[in-house]
Design an enzyme around this catalytic site. Sequence first.
Site, PDB file in Angstrom:
ATOM      1  CE1 TYR A 112      81.801  63.532  41.235  1.00 24.40           C
ATOM      2  CE2 TYR A 112      79.793  62.224  41.206  1.00 24.40           C
ATOM      3  CZ  TYR A 112      81.154  62.330  41.401  1.00 24.40           C
ATOM      4  OH  TYR A 112      81.876  61.214  41.766  1.00 24.40           O
ATOM      5  CD1 TRP A 117      84.655  59.525  45.213  1.00 18.98           C
ATOM      6  CD2 TRP A 117      82.488  60.049  45.101  1.00 18.98           C
ATOM      7  NE1 TRP A 117      83.947  58.502  45.800  1.00 18.98           N
ATOM      8  CE2 TRP A 117      82.607  58.792  45.738  1.00 18.98           C
ATOM      9  CE3 TRP A 117      81.206  60.582  44.910  1.00 18.98           C
ATOM     10  CZ2 TRP A 117      81.505  58.063  46.198  1.00 18.98           C
ATOM     11  CZ3 TRP A 117      80.099  59.856  45.360  1.00 18.98           C
ATOM     12  CH2 TRP A 117      80.260  58.617  45.995  1.00 18.98           C
ATOM     13  CG  ASP A 157      83.093  54.085  43.119  1.00 24.12           C
ATOM     14  OD1 ASP A 157      83.684  53.158  42.515  1.00 24.12           O
ATOM     15  OD2 ASP A 157      82.086  54.642  42.663  1.00 24.12           O
ATOM     16  CD  GLU A 158      78.820  54.998  45.079  1.00 25.07           C
ATOM     17  OE1 GLU A 158      78.068  55.915  45.440  1.00 25.07           O
ATOM     18  OE2 GLU A 158      78.811  54.546  43.906  1.00 25.07           O
ATOM     19  CG  HIS A 190      80.274  50.710  41.065  1.00 24.39           C
ATOM     20  ND1 HIS A 190      78.985  51.093  40.810  1.00 24.39           N
ATOM     21  CD2 HIS A 190      80.683  51.458  42.123  1.00 24.39           C
ATOM     22  CE1 HIS A 190      78.623  52.049  41.670  1.00 24.39           C
ATOM     23  NE2 HIS A 190      79.627  52.279  42.477  1.00 24.39           N
ATOM     24  NE  ARG A 216      76.719  53.023  36.065  1.00 24.15           N
ATOM     25  CZ  ARG A 216      77.274  53.844  36.969  1.00 24.15           C
ATOM     26  NH1 ARG A 216      77.763  55.024  36.604  1.00 24.15           N
ATOM     27  NH2 ARG A 216      77.359  53.464  38.226  1.00 24.15           N
ATOM     28  CG  ASP A 229      79.472  50.937  37.273  1.00 26.40           C
ATOM     29  OD1 ASP A 229      78.781  50.358  38.127  1.00 26.40           O
ATOM     30  OD2 ASP A 229      80.039  52.032  37.492  1.00 26.40           O
TER      31      ASP A 229
END
Length: 535
Positions: free
Chosen positions: A422, A397, A323-324, A260, A158, A187
């Site tokens: 976090y 997480w 994830d996600e 991601h 990021r 990502d």
Amino acid sequence: MRHTLRSWVATFVALLLTFGASATTYSILPAPTSIRPSEGIFRLTHKTPIRIEKGLENPAERFIEDVAPIVSLKAPRIHAKHADGIHLALDATLHAEGYRMQITPQAIHIAGGSEAGVYYALQSLRQLIVQHRTAIPCCEVEDQPNFAYRGAHMDVVRHFFTVEEVKCYLDILAAHKLNRLHWHLTDDQGWRIEIKRYPELTEHASKRNETLIGHCLRSTTYDGIPYGPYFFTQEEIRDIVRYAAERYITIIPEIEMPSHAQAALHALPWLGCEEQQVEVWTHWGVSPEVMCGGKETTYEFLENVLTEVIELFPSEYIHIGGDECPKERWEACEHCQARIRELGLKDESETRTAENQLQSYLTGRIERFLAKHGRRIIGWDDILAGGVSPEATVMSWQGSKGGIYAAKHGNLAIMTPMDYCYFDFYQTKSQEGEGLAIGGWVSFEKVYGWNPYEGLTADERSYIYGLQCNLWSEYITSFDHLQRMLLPRLAALSEVQWATDRRNPATIRARMEQMRRLYELYGWSYAPYYFEGRE
Ligand code: ACM
Ligand code: ZN
């Protein structure tokens, strides 16, 4: 009765004074197993020799570098018979990462269960030197860690951080006796690792057109400034892996799959279901653009990438993300649906959908590929949804429940629950002066008070492989800011990782004042809130 009570109180006060005094005279963080104070002072000078067993050159050299701002010591000598100086030796009867350190007026004797144990002893000694400079009060320290896996995560996607900054991050982890760096390299917003087989990745996916200004839930304004190209060459990665190993830190690379992955899809559109052109994402959050789970070319790609990744990283573990992963592309994709039919996957429950099981199929194939090369996987707890193999290690997480579920089913778990781990969350309730963060609230005190074993029986505790903080960098644009998110909270976490059941809250403030001196000595930035009494 009154007498008994009085003597009990007197004993209690005496104990408190002894422990309190010794723990602050001998300010070591994370707290060691025991410190026995003794009479006298060891005087450190530039003439103090370091006498080592063969094979302990590296911890000795690291120590010489570490204490250079205070005292300039000469190179270590092997097999010296003399009694004076700092002696480093191995003792196989000790815990592999444990050590014993005796400081007398004549000499300092360190024995470690391994090179790493010696290194950790020298980290403790460095803290005493920062505290007392060259007049170190005598004592005997015994120490060993609670958790085998003591990690911190770093997101270089990021926002990017340079080789020198990654090395500084490793220095900070080492000073807190951490032994794992979870390195988030790919990502939606960028691909940051050179893969020779696919030069398109670093050519096209290591940069984005612009970056979101403000919070992703509230803003649709972008800065109009191209970001990148930023990535690590394989040569740089080898250099960083070596640097970490010299500090007894294993780097676990994370290659996100199948989610991601929008940056990779930009460079190689055939990785997606529809093969349409997507940009390297300029927004933060969860992108629907994921790798196709149906096409064989996805699996070939992942195996080719991982073949280069395992050449670069000796770590037994490779993090495969997971994830996600929104499934709307898969639900509409003829390849994904054909694969689901071929595998006979059916919706079994709200979470165990055919698509989630297809993700489990992908994870399982990659796990078997890596196993053939002697490697194991870690995945985010999302991988539990469609089922996992008993060998997968789960990184919890979304709270602790994923880790608890894993531990109860015999899978190893690494605890990184958002509420405590976090470090991209705010550090104070008021958020005053903090600048923009993703949200949440994780203060130093909250981390320090965390019970990572909550909800587990004594037997299940053994499945908790370790603990880690995660530091996502959406809202962290400079290395200075990154350090202020890490420190001082990392110190709190390190005491939970290393010394879970022997945390010493009575002396934590005094010991943190010494850690602050250490941070300042090395020019590491830290957040002021804990020291200001703001939670
Ligand atoms: C995560 O924070 N998405 C693992
Ligand atoms: Zn597909």
